[in-house]
Design a protein around this motif. Structure first.
Motif, mmCIF file in Angstrom:
data_model
loop_
_atom_site.group_PDB
_atom_site.id
_atom_site.type_symbol
_atom_site.label_atom_id
_atom_site.label_comp_id
_atom_site.label_asym_id
_atom_site.label_seq_id
_atom_site.Cartn_x
_atom_site.Cartn_y
_atom_site.Cartn_z
ATOM 1 N N GLU A 105 0.827 -1.201 0.000
ATOM 2 C CA GLU A 105 0.000 0.000 0.000
ATOM 3 C C GLU A 105 0.862 1.253 0.000
ATOM 4 O OE1 GLU A 105 -1.982 1.497 3.741
ATOM 5 O OE2 GLU A 105 -3.774 0.868 2.618
ATOM 6 N N ASN A 106 0.607 2.156 -0.933
ATOM 7 C CA ASN A 106 1.195 3.490 -0.938
ATOM 8 C C ASN A 106 0.083 4.502 -0.721
ATOM 9 O OD1 ASN A 106 3.782 2.557 -1.498
ATOM 10 N ND2 ASN A 106 3.568 2.827 -3.705
ATOM 11 N N ILE A 107 0.287 5.474 0.138
ATOM 12 C CA ILE A 107 -0.685 6.540 0.335
ATOM 13 C C ILE A 107 0.016 7.888 0.261
ATOM 14 C CG2 ILE A 107 -2.314 5.155 1.679
ATOM 15 C CD1 ILE A 107 -1.173 6.353 4.221
ATOM 16 N N ALA A 108 -0.748 8.938 -0.022
ATOM 17 C CA ALA A 108 -0.172 10.277 -0.134
ATOM 18 C C ALA A 108 -1.272 11.308 0.048
ATOM 19 C CB ALA A 108 0.511 10.459 -1.487
ATOM 20 N N ARG A 109 -0.848 12.530 0.323
ATOM 21 C CA ARG A 109 -1.788 13.635 0.468
ATOM 22 C C ARG A 109 -1.145 14.912 -0.056
ATOM 23 N NH1 ARG A 109 -3.615 16.441 6.169
ATOM 24 N NH2 ARG A 109 -4.776 18.173 5.263
ATOM 25 N N GLY A 110 -1.931 15.733 -0.729
ATOM 26 C CA GLY A 110 -1.467 17.059 -1.120
ATOM 27 C C GLY A 110 -0.990 17.179 -2.551
ATOM 28 N N TYR A 111 -0.607 16.091 -3.187
ATOM 29 C CA TYR A 111 -0.197 16.155 -4.587
ATOM 30 C C TYR A 111 -1.417 16.481 -5.442
ATOM 31 C CZ TYR A 111 4.162 13.916 -3.158
ATOM 32 O OH TYR A 111 5.360 13.631 -2.555
ATOM 33 N N ARG A 112 -1.238 17.365 -6.408
ATOM 34 C CA ARG A 112 -2.378 17.847 -7.186
ATOM 35 C C ARG A 112 -2.647 17.052 -8.450
ATOM 36 N NH1 ARG A 112 -5.533 21.033 -3.967
ATOM 37 N NH2 ARG A 112 -4.193 22.276 -2.608
ATOM 38 N N THR A 113 -1.670 16.356 -8.970
ATOM 39 C CA THR A 113 -1.847 15.624 -10.218
ATOM 40 C C THR A 113 -1.327 14.197 -10.082
ATOM 41 O OG1 THR A 113 0.323 16.187 -11.151
ATOM 42 C CG2 THR A 113 -1.488 17.774 -11.500
ATOM 43 N N ALA A 114 -1.758 13.348 -11.023
ATOM 44 C CA ALA A 114 -1.273 11.976 -11.054
ATOM 45 C C ALA A 114 0.235 11.939 -11.282
ATOM 46 C CB ALA A 114 -1.994 11.199 -12.158
ATOM 47 N N GLU A 115 0.723 12.816 -12.133
ATOM 48 C CA GLU A 115 2.153 12.868 -12.412
ATOM 49 C C GLU A 115 2.953 13.169 -11.152
ATOM 50 O OE1 GLU A 115 -0.173 14.396 -14.102
ATOM 51 O OE2 GLU A 115 -0.083 13.488 -16.105
ATOM 52 N N VAL A 152 2.077 12.721 -7.914
ATOM 53 C CA VAL A 152 2.059 11.703 -6.866
ATOM 54 C C VAL A 152 2.891 10.492 -7.256
ATOM 55 C CG1 VAL A 152 -0.031 10.429 -7.558
ATOM 56 C CG2 VAL A 152 0.588 10.571 -5.155
ATOM 57 N N VAL A 153 2.858 10.092 -8.531
ATOM 58 C CA VAL A 153 3.678 8.958 -8.957
ATOM 59 C C VAL A 153 5.156 9.322 -8.877
ATOM 60 C CG1 VAL A 153 4.269 7.447 -10.889
ATOM 61 C CG2 VAL A 153 1.867 7.934 -10.388
ATOM 62 N N GLU A 154 5.492 10.552 -9.252
ATOM 63 C CA GLU A 154 6.886 10.991 -9.130
ATOM 64 C C GLU A 154 7.319 11.003 -7.662
ATOM 65 O OE1 GLU A 154 9.771 14.844 -10.130
ATOM 66 O OE2 GLU A 154 7.764 14.707 -11.024
ATOM 67 N N GLY A 155 6.418 11.466 -6.781
ATOM 68 C CA GLY A 155 6.737 11.465 -5.354
ATOM 69 C C GLY A 155 6.986 10.075 -4.826
ATOM 70 N N TRP A 156 6.136 9.133 -5.218
ATOM 71 C CA TRP A 156 6.329 7.747 -4.791
ATOM 72 C C TRP A 156 7.625 7.164 -5.348
ATOM 73 C CZ3 TRP A 156 0.556 6.459 -6.036
ATOM 74 C CH2 TRP A 156 -0.227 6.717 -4.899
ATOM 75 N N MET A 157 7.917 7.465 -6.599
ATOM 76 C CA MET A 157 9.124 6.921 -7.217
ATOM 77 C C MET A 157 10.396 7.527 -6.621
ATOM 78 S SD MET A 157 8.289 4.509 -9.215
ATOM 79 C CE MET A 157 9.884 4.284 -10.037
ATOM 80 N N ASN A 158 10.286 8.713 -6.038
ATOM 81 C CA ASN A 158 11.450 9.352 -5.403
ATOM 82 C C ASN A 158 11.649 8.900 -3.966
ATOM 83 O OD1 ASN A 158 12.214 10.833 -7.646
ATOM 84 N ND2 ASN A 158 10.954 12.608 -7.110
ATOM 85 N N SER A 159 10.733 8.069 -3.466
ATOM 86 C CA SER A 159 10.822 7.545 -2.106
ATOM 87 C C SER A 159 11.159 6.055 -2.178
ATOM 88 C CB SER A 159 9.492 7.740 -1.375
ATOM 89 O OG SER A 159 9.447 6.996 -0.176
ATOM 90 N N PRO A 160 12.279 5.621 -1.589
ATOM 91 C CA PRO A 160 12.702 4.225 -1.731
ATOM 92 C C PRO A 160 11.624 3.208 -1.376
ATOM 93 C CG PRO A 160 14.463 5.516 -0.749
ATOM 94 C CD PRO A 160 13.261 6.415 -0.809
#
Length: 312
Positions: free
Chosen positions: A259-269, A271-279
């Motif tokens: 499970e990956n969760i996030a808050r505050g990212y405005r676009t799909a691009e 949030v996916v970039e944020g997840w990919m930048n987190s090990p």
């Protein structure tokens, strides 16, 4: 809390979790259903969980309801995880996590599963009631399951109504379920874009793309809605508990889940970039063992809540 690069005012928070598990699971998308027997609404005792509608849009009831309200005998075999229901000259054996039952010695398939939730055994109301020879109807507008005993005047009136208008009766019987194409039409464009971008990251690295599962998409959306309603971003929920509890609540059967969760990212691009930048999040996305994805997005004034579920 983690501040990202997409704006000073945005709350950009992400967290990840991965667990290995084998599940037989379950519960609901809609409001809590009510149940009537021969027109009389049944109260739900305060010391036990109430009925719920599971991921297959089937009304699930505690097995104690079957013994108390339907007058059946109930036996539980803890070793085999089998519940036996005896009543109206019928013996019904349901094994936890299986979509088949044994009714008077014959194997019968149905479209959901008996489950254990909050240390209680839940069984599908329609299947058990009809296997006992009772009439069951569903009122989607009122979210009510109505059970009629064979000798009741209400049952005779309902049977006559079904004979007078068989098309309406068939529509009512199917109203608890939705076809995959109908649900797919409801999936948000932004959630689909997260799936597309996630698969792009995988295929760039030689991994197979993940399949979209309609029900898992709805589970992910329910998780995002839960976070929005509780105004917190966390894998733990007062309603579901952790990831294991979430999947159990919605009857998701899998060997592995992340499970990956996030808050505050405005676009799909973003949030996916944020997840990919987190090990941790990247490892979840690029796990070779997972095969299926569900994504849920729920809007909020401070930015959307995002949930990505990956299972095999």
């Amino acid at each position: 809390m983690k501040k990202g690069t997409y704006g000073k005012t945005a709350l950009l928070m992400i967290t990840a979790i991965i667990i290995m598990l084998t599940l037989s699971a379950t519960p609901t998308f809609a409001e809590t259903p009510s149940i009537t027997i021969d027109g009389e609404r049944l109260p739900i005792p305060g010391d036990e969980p109430g009925p719920y509608i599971n991921a297959q849009n089937r009304t699930m009831i505690p097995v104690s309801f079957v013994s108390r309200e339907l007058g059946a005998e109930v036996d539980w075999n803890a070793n085999d995880r089998v519940v036996t229901i005896t009543g109206n000259d019928k013996e019904i054996l349901l094994k936890i996590g299986m979509s088949e039952a044994n009714v008077n010695g014959e194997t019968v398939s149905f479209d959901t599963k008996a489950v254990i939730l909050q240390s209680r055994t839940f069984v599908p109301l329609r299947f058990v009631s009809e296997a006992m020879g009772l009439l069951v109807t569903w009122d989607a507008e009122r979210c009510n399951a109505a059970i009629y005993t064979e000798d009741s005047a209400e049952a005779e009136a309902e049977i006559q109504s079904m004979q007078d208008d068989p098309e309406e009766a068939e529509s009512e019987a199917l109203s608890e379920t939705y076809t995959e194409s109908e649900v797919a039409d409801e999936l948000s464009e932004i959630a689909r874009e997260v799936v597309r971008l996630t698969n792009l990251e995988r295929t760039k690295r030689g991994l197979d793309p993940l399949d979209i599962n309609v029900e898992l998409m709805k589970v992910a959306e329910s998780k995002s809605l839960d976070m929005q309603q509780n105004k917190t971003m966390s894998h733990d929920s007062p309603k579901y508990g952790g990831l294991r509890g979430l999947l159990t609540y919605y009857a998701v059967d899998c060997q592995m889940a992340a499970e990956n969760i996030a808050r505050g990212y405005r676009t799909a691009e973003q949030v996916v970039e944020g997840w990919m930048n987190s090990p941790g999040h990247r490892d979840n996305i690029l796990t070779d063992e997972v095969t299926t994805i569900g994504v849920g997005v729920v809007e909020c004034e401070t930015g959307p809540y995002w949930t990505q579920l990956l299972i095999s």
